[in-house]
Design an enzyme around this catalytic site. Structure first.
Site, PDB file in Angstrom:
ATOM      1  N   LYS A  42       0.821  -1.202   0.000  1.00  0.00           N
ATOM      2  CA  LYS A  42       0.000   0.000   0.000  1.00  0.00           C
ATOM      3  C   LYS A  42       0.860   1.261   0.000  1.00  0.00           C
ATOM      4  O   LYS A  42       0.372   2.348  -0.202  1.00  0.00           O
ATOM      5  CB  LYS A  42      -0.884   0.007   1.261  1.00  0.00           C
ATOM      6  CG  LYS A  42      -1.830  -1.163   1.341  1.00  0.00           C
ATOM      7  CD  LYS A  42      -2.481  -1.246   2.738  1.00  0.00           C
ATOM      8  CE  LYS A  42      -2.098  -2.580   3.303  1.00  0.00           C
ATOM      9  NZ  LYS A  42      -2.462  -2.837   4.666  1.00  0.00           N
ATOM     10  N   GLY A  43       2.153   1.071   0.204  1.00  0.00           N
ATOM     11  CA  GLY A  43       3.039   2.216   0.397  1.00  0.00           C
ATOM     12  C   GLY A  43       3.142   3.175  -0.773  1.00  0.00           C
ATOM     13  O   GLY A  43       3.437   4.358  -0.594  1.00  0.00           O
ATOM     14  N   GLU A  98       7.044   2.319  -6.628  1.00  0.00           N
ATOM     15  CA  GLU A  98       7.267   1.851  -5.249  1.00  0.00           C
ATOM     16  C   GLU A  98       7.667   3.022  -4.356  1.00  0.00           C
ATOM     17  O   GLU A  98       8.214   4.031  -4.828  1.00  0.00           O
ATOM     18  CB  GLU A  98       8.336   0.745  -5.292  1.00  0.00           C
ATOM     19  CG  GLU A  98       8.823   0.210  -3.977  1.00  0.00           C
ATOM     20  CD  GLU A  98       7.775  -0.488  -3.114  1.00  0.00           C
ATOM     21  OE1 GLU A  98       6.689   0.086  -2.915  1.00  0.00           O
ATOM     22  OE2 GLU A  98       8.071  -1.581  -2.594  1.00  0.00           O
ATOM     23  N   ASP A  99       7.405   2.886  -3.065  1.00  0.00           N
ATOM     24  CA  ASP A  99       7.735   3.964  -2.130  1.00  0.00           C
ATOM     25  C   ASP A  99       9.228   4.041  -1.832  1.00  0.00           C
ATOM     26  O   ASP A  99       9.838   5.100  -1.921  1.00  0.00           O
ATOM     27  CB  ASP A  99       6.924   3.821  -0.818  1.00  0.00           C
ATOM     28  CG  ASP A  99       6.994   2.410  -0.204  1.00  0.00           C
ATOM     29  OD1 ASP A  99       7.733   1.551  -0.724  1.00  0.00           O
ATOM     30  OD2 ASP A  99       6.294   2.185   0.800  1.00  0.00           O
ATOM     31  N   ASP A 102      15.021  -0.509  -0.134  1.00  0.00           N
ATOM     32  CA  ASP A 102      15.797  -0.658   1.108  1.00  0.00           C
ATOM     33  C   ASP A 102      16.821  -1.772   0.851  1.00  0.00           C
ATOM     34  O   ASP A 102      17.855  -1.522   0.237  1.00  0.00           O
ATOM     35  CB  ASP A 102      14.789  -0.999   2.211  1.00  0.00           C
ATOM     36  CG  ASP A 102      15.382  -0.972   3.607  1.00  0.00           C
ATOM     37  OD1 ASP A 102      16.292  -0.184   3.843  1.00  0.00           O
ATOM     38  OD2 ASP A 102      14.910  -1.749   4.462  1.00  0.00           O
ATOM     39  N   LYS A 130      17.395   3.973   0.047  1.00  0.00           N
ATOM     40  CA  LYS A 130      18.293   3.878   1.214  1.00  0.00           C
ATOM     41  C   LYS A 130      19.488   3.037   0.797  1.00  0.00           C
ATOM     42  O   LYS A 130      19.518   1.826   1.051  1.00  0.00           O
ATOM     43  CB  LYS A 130      17.573   3.125   2.340  1.00  0.00           C
ATOM     44  CG  LYS A 130      16.892   3.959   3.387  1.00  0.00           C
ATOM     45  CD  LYS A 130      16.446   3.008   4.509  1.00  0.00           C
ATOM     46  CE  LYS A 130      15.317   3.585   5.311  1.00  0.00           C
ATOM     47  NZ  LYS A 130      14.746   2.581   6.240  1.00  0.00           N
ATOM     48  N   PHE A 151      14.513   4.845  10.152  1.00  0.00           N
ATOM     49  CA  PHE A 151      13.186   4.320   9.844  1.00  0.00           C
ATOM     50  C   PHE A 151      12.247   5.492   9.590  1.00  0.00           C
ATOM     51  O   PHE A 151      12.031   6.346  10.445  1.00  0.00           O
ATOM     52  CB  PHE A 151      12.644   3.406  10.951  1.00  0.00           C
ATOM     53  CG  PHE A 151      11.473   2.631  10.456  1.00  0.00           C
ATOM     54  CD1 PHE A 151      11.662   1.540   9.617  1.00  0.00           C
ATOM     55  CD2 PHE A 151      10.180   3.029  10.756  1.00  0.00           C
ATOM     56  CE1 PHE A 151      10.574   0.850   9.092  1.00  0.00           C
ATOM     57  CE2 PHE A 151       9.084   2.341  10.237  1.00  0.00           C
ATOM     58  CZ  PHE A 151       9.287   1.251   9.404  1.00  0.00           C
ATOM     59  N   ASP A 158       4.750   3.291   6.359  1.00  0.00           N
ATOM     60  CA  ASP A 158       4.065   3.031   7.629  1.00  0.00           C
ATOM     61  C   ASP A 158       4.995   2.454   8.675  1.00  0.00           C
ATOM     62  O   ASP A 158       6.059   1.920   8.370  1.00  0.00           O
ATOM     63  CB  ASP A 158       2.934   2.021   7.407  1.00  0.00           C
ATOM     64  CG  ASP A 158       3.475   0.606   7.176  1.00  0.00           C
ATOM     65  OD1 ASP A 158       4.300   0.432   6.263  1.00  0.00           O
ATOM     66  OD2 ASP A 158       3.090  -0.310   7.925  1.00  0.00           O
ATOM     67  N   ARG A 164       0.765   6.387   7.325  1.00  0.00           N
ATOM     68  CA  ARG A 164       0.798   6.453   5.855  1.00  0.00           C
ATOM     69  C   ARG A 164       0.177   7.744   5.338  1.00  0.00           C
ATOM     70  O   ARG A 164       0.494   8.220   4.255  1.00  0.00           O
ATOM     71  CB  ARG A 164       0.008   5.282   5.246  1.00  0.00           C
ATOM     72  CG  ARG A 164       0.628   3.919   5.452  1.00  0.00           C
ATOM     73  CD  ARG A 164      -0.074   2.931   4.522  1.00  0.00           C
ATOM     74  NE  ARG A 164       0.117   1.536   4.890  1.00  0.00           N
ATOM     75  CZ  ARG A 164       1.149   0.782   4.520  1.00  0.00           C
ATOM     76  NH1 ARG A 164       2.105   1.322   3.792  1.00  0.00           N
ATOM     77  NH2 ARG A 164       1.229  -0.479   4.868  1.00  0.00           N
TER      78      ARG A 164
HETATM   79  P1  IMP Z   1      13.177  -4.077   0.673  1.00  0.00           P
HETATM   80  O1  IMP Z   1      12.600  -5.323   0.067  1.00  0.00           O
HETATM   81  O2  IMP Z   1      14.062  -4.375   1.836  1.00  0.00           O
HETATM   82  O3  IMP Z   1      13.821  -3.168  -0.338  1.00  0.00           O
HETATM   83  O4  IMP Z   1      11.983  -3.330   1.373  1.00  0.00           O
HETATM   84  C1  IMP Z   1      11.107  -2.535   0.703  1.00  0.00           C
HETATM   85  C2  IMP Z   1       9.858  -2.329   1.530  1.00  0.00           C
HETATM   86  O5  IMP Z   1      10.155  -2.214   2.923  1.00  0.00           O
HETATM   87  C3  IMP Z   1       9.217  -1.030   1.151  1.00  0.00           C
HETATM   88  O6  IMP Z   1       8.247  -1.232   0.166  1.00  0.00           O
HETATM   89  C4  IMP Z   1       8.583  -0.566   2.439  1.00  0.00           C
HETATM   90  O7  IMP Z   1       7.293  -1.079   2.549  1.00  0.00           O
HETATM   91  C5  IMP Z   1       9.436  -1.176   3.519  1.00  0.00           C
HETATM   92  N1  IMP Z   1      10.376  -0.192   4.111  1.00  0.00           N
HETATM   93  C6  IMP Z   1      11.699  -0.099   3.916  1.00  0.00           C
HETATM   94  N2  IMP Z   1      12.241   0.916   4.608  1.00  0.00           N
HETATM   95  C7  IMP Z   1      11.222   1.496   5.263  1.00  0.00           C
HETATM   96  C8  IMP Z   1      11.134   2.643   6.149  1.00  0.00           C
HETATM   97  O8  IMP Z   1      12.104   3.343   6.486  1.00  0.00           O
HETATM   98  N3  IMP Z   1       9.889   2.918   6.621  1.00  0.00           N
HETATM   99  C9  IMP Z   1       8.795   2.194   6.293  1.00  0.00           C
HETATM  100  N4  IMP Z   1       8.825   1.141   5.457  1.00  0.00           N
HETATM  101  C10 IMP Z   1      10.029   0.786   4.954  1.00  0.00           C
HETATM  102 MG    MG Z   2       6.076  -1.242   0.527  1.00  0.00          MG
END
Ligand code: IMP
Ligand code: MG
Length: 179
Positions: A42-43, A98-99, A102, A130, A151, A158, A164
């Site tokens: 939902k991000g 995508e939001d 990470d 990030k 974070f 969220d 959100r």
């Molecule tokens: P990844 O698979 O580790 O790249 O994670 C991506 C997902 O983790 C994003 O779509 C977010 O939903 C969540 N996420 C990563 N960092 C944050 C943050 O700082 N705050 C909130 N959600 C995060």
């Molecule tokens: Mg997400």
């Protein structure tokens, strides 16, 4: 909610300006193409809603939902599809919306999954990056902002499904999630 924030990292105005620039670039690059925006629920919702209004060429939208963090602030590294596409995407130009990237696990998985459906192209537009946390290599074609390893919440992001709805992006106070 402002009380839970260490500080505001990106204001509503900064986000708006950057999204306008991203929309201009996408409109240029996808001129004459068959563009489908695929938002990751939902991000991505606030970003998707604002970005699509800045895209000045015809496009359609679809959504996917995948599981990522659950209620924690650390990624599990496991990706599960909770909601699949509504449309066939063969021969279409796909832009994943995508939001935040990470570790990169979610986007890497999604890109590979969508590529397996024989679209003409698959690229990624992500509001935040990030880089310190990257575990897998991933190419993000349209990136809003590089952010430090805190974070973050707001503008779609969220913690335990809250925050959100904030119009800005803020650093969440550690005491809110470290109890
Ligand atoms: P990844 O698979 O580790 O790249 O994670 C991506 C997902 O983790 C994003 O779509 C977010 O939903 C969540 N996420 C990563 N960092 C944050 C943050 O700082 N705050 C909130 N959600 C995060
Ligand atoms: Mg997400």
């Amino acid at each position: 909610m402002l009380n839970d924030m260490e500080r505001i990292l990106l204001s509503e105005e900064e986000i708006k300006q950057r999204i306008q620039e991203m929309g201009n670039q996408i409109s240029k690059d996808y001129q004459g193409k068959d563009l489908i925006l695929v938002g990751v629920l939902k991000g991505s919702v606030p970003f998707m809603a604002d970005l699509m209004k800045r895209i000045e060429i015809p496009c359609s939208m679809d959504f996917m939902a995948v599981s990522s963090y659950g209620n924690s602030t650390e990624s599990s590294g496991i990706v599960r599809i909770l909601k699949d596409l509504d449309f066939e995407i063969e021969n279409k130009d796909i832009l994943i919306i995508e939001d935040i990237v990470d570790s990169g696990t979610t986007l890497k998985y999604l890109k590979k999954y969508l590529a397996s459906k024989n679209p003409k192209s698959v690229e990624i537009a992500c509001l935040l990056n990030k880089p310190e946390r990257r575990a897998v290599e991933i190419d993000v074609k349209y990136l809003g902002f590089e952010v430090p390893n805190y974070f973050l919440v707001g503008y779609g992001l969220d913690y335990a499904e809250k925050y959100r709805n904030l119009p800005y992006i803020g650093i969440l106070k550690e005491c809110v999630y470290k109890k």
